[in-house]
Motif scaffolding. Structure first.
Motif, mmCIF file in Angstrom:
data_model
loop_
_atom_site.group_PDB
_atom_site.id
_atom_site.type_symbol
_atom_site.label_atom_id
_atom_site.label_comp_id
_atom_site.label_asym_id
_atom_site.label_seq_id
_atom_site.Cartn_x
_atom_site.Cartn_y
_atom_site.Cartn_z
ATOM 1 N N GLY A 365 47.150 47.036 39.630
ATOM 2 C CA GLY A 365 46.992 47.735 38.364
ATOM 3 C C GLY A 365 47.247 46.882 37.146
ATOM 4 O O GLY A 365 47.133 47.362 36.009
ATOM 5 N N GLN A 366 47.604 45.616 37.353
ATOM 6 C CA GLN A 366 47.892 44.715 36.242
ATOM 7 C C GLN A 366 46.699 43.805 35.982
ATOM 8 O O GLN A 366 45.954 43.455 36.899
ATOM 9 N N SER A 367 46.507 43.416 34.735
ATOM 10 C CA SER A 367 45.394 42.535 34.389
ATOM 11 C C SER A 367 45.542 41.200 35.095
ATOM 12 O O SER A 367 46.640 40.639 35.184
ATOM 13 N N ALA A 368 44.437 40.698 35.626
ATOM 14 C CA ALA A 368 44.421 39.404 36.282
ATOM 15 C C ALA A 368 43.707 38.397 35.401
ATOM 16 O O ALA A 368 42.897 38.757 34.539
ATOM 17 N N SER A 369 44.001 37.139 35.604
ATOM 18 C CA SER A 369 43.351 36.094 34.816
ATOM 19 C C SER A 369 41.866 36.055 35.143
ATOM 20 O O SER A 369 41.428 36.441 36.229
ATOM 21 N N PHE A 370 41.083 35.575 34.165
ATOM 22 C CA PHE A 370 39.653 35.452 34.407
ATOM 23 C C PHE A 370 39.371 34.486 35.559
ATOM 24 O O PHE A 370 38.396 34.631 36.287
ATOM 25 N N LYS A 371 40.234 33.489 35.736
ATOM 26 C CA LYS A 371 40.028 32.524 36.826
ATOM 27 C C LYS A 371 40.103 33.219 38.184
ATOM 28 O O LYS A 371 39.244 33.000 39.055
ATOM 29 N N SER A 372 41.122 34.057 38.372
ATOM 30 C CA SER A 372 41.251 34.752 39.658
ATOM 31 C C SER A 372 40.153 35.801 39.818
ATOM 32 O O SER A 372 39.641 36.014 40.921
ATOM 33 N N GLN A 373 39.765 36.438 38.719
ATOM 34 C CA GLN A 373 38.671 37.407 38.792
ATOM 35 C C GLN A 373 37.352 36.723 39.154
ATOM 36 O O GLN A 373 36.537 37.267 39.898
ATOM 37 N N MET A 374 37.166 35.507 38.618
ATOM 38 C CA MET A 374 35.917 34.794 38.896
ATOM 39 C C MET A 374 35.819 34.432 40.384
ATOM 40 O O MET A 374 34.731 34.407 40.952
ATOM 41 N N LYS A 375 36.943 34.176 41.027
ATOM 42 C CA LYS A 375 36.932 33.919 42.470
ATOM 43 C C LYS A 375 36.458 35.168 43.226
ATOM 44 O O LYS A 375 35.696 35.073 44.189
ATOM 45 N N LYS A 376 36.930 36.327 42.763
ATOM 46 C CA LYS A 376 36.495 37.582 43.376
ATOM 47 C C LYS A 376 34.997 37.793 43.156
ATOM 48 O O LYS A 376 34.270 38.231 44.052
ATOM 49 N N ALA A 377 34.539 37.484 41.946
ATOM 50 C CA ALA A 377 33.124 37.648 41.622
ATOM 51 C C ALA A 377 32.266 36.764 42.508
ATOM 52 O O ALA A 377 31.236 37.194 43.047
ATOM 53 N N ASP A 378 32.688 35.521 42.708
ATOM 54 C CA ASP A 378 31.923 34.595 43.537
ATOM 55 C C ASP A 378 31.903 35.053 44.988
ATOM 56 O O ASP A 378 30.873 34.993 45.673
ATOM 57 N N ALA A 379 33.032 35.536 45.482
ATOM 58 C CA ALA A 379 33.131 35.992 46.871
ATOM 59 C C ALA A 379 32.314 37.250 47.124
ATOM 60 O O ALA A 379 31.917 37.517 48.270
#
Length: 428
Positions: A365-379
Motif C-alpha cells: 500500500g506504500q508508494s514504490a520508486s519508479f525504478k522498482s515499478q519499471m521492473k514490474k512493468a518489464d516483467a
C-alpha cells in the motif's frame, strides 16, 4: 493452524499453464465449428444408475472408480460423472434432441474417477468429446476420425498413431464370446484375478487387460474379426476406404475393444509412445445400442473423447505449445495520491478503448520508486509503460516508454493520451 491442501489427484490450474489450456480450447472451438458441431453442457452430478446402465456394471469404471454417494436429503444415489457420452445420450433422450433429425454435438469439462494418480491420469481430469447422434453410415465414422487427425495436425503433435477395429453386432459378439469363454476356460490357471471374474460376465474385457503376463495368452485368443458377417465387414471396409482416400494412416488392431460396454461396429484409439504407460490420448467408436439401452427410441450414434491433460502433455513434448501472450499492453506507473487518481482515470479510459492495462498497486500500500515499478512493468510483458508522476501531473502530461522496441520515452498530453498509446502499439 494446519494448512488444507488439494485432494490427491485433483489439481489446480495455475496462471503459468493457463495460456496452453486457452490455446487448446480455442483450437477445439475452431475444429467443432469447422465440422458443424454444436456445444452441449450436462451436469457434473448424475444419477448413479445412468452410468451403471450406460457404461456397464462389469467395468472398471463402475466397479472401482466412480465417486458415488447418497443424497442426504432424499436418499437418491448420485455420482460425479466419470465420462461424457452417457450424460449426452441422457440429455438427448430427455429433451428429444433428434426428433427433427441427426445432431452433431460436442462437450468439454471435468470428469472424475478414483484411480491411482500418475502422469496423465488424475482423479479429476478434463475431457473433450464429440457425439454424432442419429447417423448410421460409415461416412460419419470416418468424419469423426478425420476430425481427430485434423486436431493432431493443427496442434503439431508428433508420433500419434491411429488403431482401428470393428466389434460387429450383438449376434457376432455372442458367437465370439462363446469362443472366448471356451478358450480362456482351457487356460483358466493363467488368468489373473480380474480376468477370472470377467470370464463369465464380460470375457471381451479380458482382451483389454494391460497385465504383461497375460499378453501372450490374449494374443492367441479367437479374434472378433473372424466372426463378423457381411454387413459388419462391409461397414468396416467402407470406413477404411474413406480413411485411405483422405490419406489417414491407421493400423488394424483386432484386440482393440475399448473399456466401455456400449460400443458396436467401429472402434478406434489414438496412441503415442511419448507418454509412457498412459499411451492412449483419445478414443471412441460407434455405440448404436446405447440410445435404446438408456430408455430412448433406438437410434445410431458414434463419437470419441480425449483427455485434455494428456494432450497438453504431448503438446509440451512436441514443443507445440505457443508462447504466452503478454498479460497486458500497457503498464501504468504512479507515485500515489493525486497521481494515483489520474493513473486510474487513464487506465480506465484505455480499457474502455479495448486496451489491456495493469495499474501498479504496491503490495504494502506504500508508494514504490519508479525504478522498482519499471521492473514490474518489464516483467509483465507489456509493450508500453505509462508514467504519471507529480511533474507530469503538474504539466497535464504523461510519459510513454517503449519497453519492447527502441526503449524511447517521450511526453504526451493527457488529452491526447489514447491516440498516442494506440499509435505506439501499432508501431511496436
Amino acid at each position: 493452524m494446519q494448512k488444507i491442501n488439494a485432494i490427491r489427484g485433483m489439481n489446480d490450474l495455475l496462471p503459468k499453464d493457463a495460456a496452453a489450456w486457452s490455446y487448446l480450447e480455442r483450437t477445439l472451438a475452431d475444429l467443432t465449428r469447422a465440422y458443424g458441431y454444436e456445444q452441449i453442457r450436462t451436469p457434473i452430478v448424475e444419477a448413479t444408475a445412468l452410468f451403471q446402465r450406460g457404461i456397464g456394471e462389469v467395468t472398471d469404471i463402475v466397479e472401482k472408480e466412480m465417486y458415488s454417494f447418497e443424497d442426504r436429503l432424499n436418499g437418491e444415489q448420485l455420482t460425479l460423472r466419470p465420462e461424457g457420452t452417457a450424460a449426452v445420450v441422457r440429455a438427448s433422450i430427455e429433451h428429444n434432441l433428434i426428433y427433427d433429425g441427426p445432431k452433431r454435438l460436442w462437450y468439454t469439462g471435468p470428469m472424475f474417477r478414483h484411480e491411482r494418480p500418475q502422469r496423465g491420469r488424475y482423479r479429476q481430469f478434463h475431457q473433450f468429446g464429440i457425439e454424432a447422434l442419429g447417423f448410421a453410415g460409415p461416412d460419419i465414422d470416418a468424419e469423426i476420425i478425420l476430425m481427430g487427425q485434423r486436431l493432431w495436425d493443427e496442434l503439431g503433435l508428433q508420433g500419434v498413431r491411429l488403431e482401428l477395429n470393428s466389434l460387429g453386432e450383438a449376434a457376432e459378439r455372442t458367437a465370439h464370446r462363446q469362443a472366448l469363454v471356451e478358450y480362456f476356460t482351457q487356460h483358466h490357471v493363467q488368468l489373473d484375478e480380474d480376468s477370472q471374474r470377467r470370464l463369465q460376465t464380460n470375457p471381451l474385457r479380458i482382451l483389454d487387460s494391460k497385465n504383461p503376463s497375460m499378453q501372450t495368452l490374449i494374443e492367441g485368443a479367437p479374434k472378433l474379426l473372424e466372426f463378423l458377417g457381411s454387413e459388419s465387414l462391409a461397414h468396416f471396409e467402407a470406413v477404411q476406404t474413406l480413411l485411405k482416400a483422405n490419406n489417414i494412416p491407421f493400423k488394424i488392431n483386432p484386440r482393440l475393444v475399448r473399456g466401455l460396454d456400449y460400443y458396436n461396429l467401429t472402434v478406434f484409439e489414438w496412441t503415442t509412445e511419448a507418454l509412457g504407460a498412459q499411451g492412449t490420448i483419445a478414443g471412441g467408436g460407434r455405440y448404436d445400442p446405447l440410445m435404446e439401452r438408456m430408455g430412448g427410441k433406438s437410434a445410431p450414434a458414434c463419437g470419441w473423447a480425449m483427455g485434455m491433460e494428456r494432450v497438453l502433455d504431448l503438446m509440451a513434448i512436441s514443443k507445440s505449445v505457443p508462447e504466452s501472450d503478454p498479460v497486458c499492453d500497457v503498464y501504468v506507473l504512479h507515485q500515489g495520491g493525486d497521481t494515483l487518481v489520474q493513473a486510474m482515470i487513464a487506465a480506465e479510459a484505455l480499457r474502455s478503448a479495448g486496451i489491456d492495462v495493469i495499474l501498479h498497486c504496491p503490495p504494502d500500500g506504500q508508494s514504490a520508486s519508479f525504478k522498482s515499478q519499471m521492473k514490474k512493468a518489464d516483467a509483465s510483458g507489456a509493450q508500453l509503460a505509462l508514467i504519471i508522476g507529480p511533474d507530469e501531473l503538474a504539466s497535464d502530461e504523461a510519459q510513454l516508454k517503449d519497453l519492447r522496441g527502441t526503449g524511447e520515452q517521450h511526453a504526451v498530453p493527457l488529452s491526447g493520451l489514447l491516440a498516442a498509446v494506440v499509435d505506439a502499439l501499432v508501431d511496436s
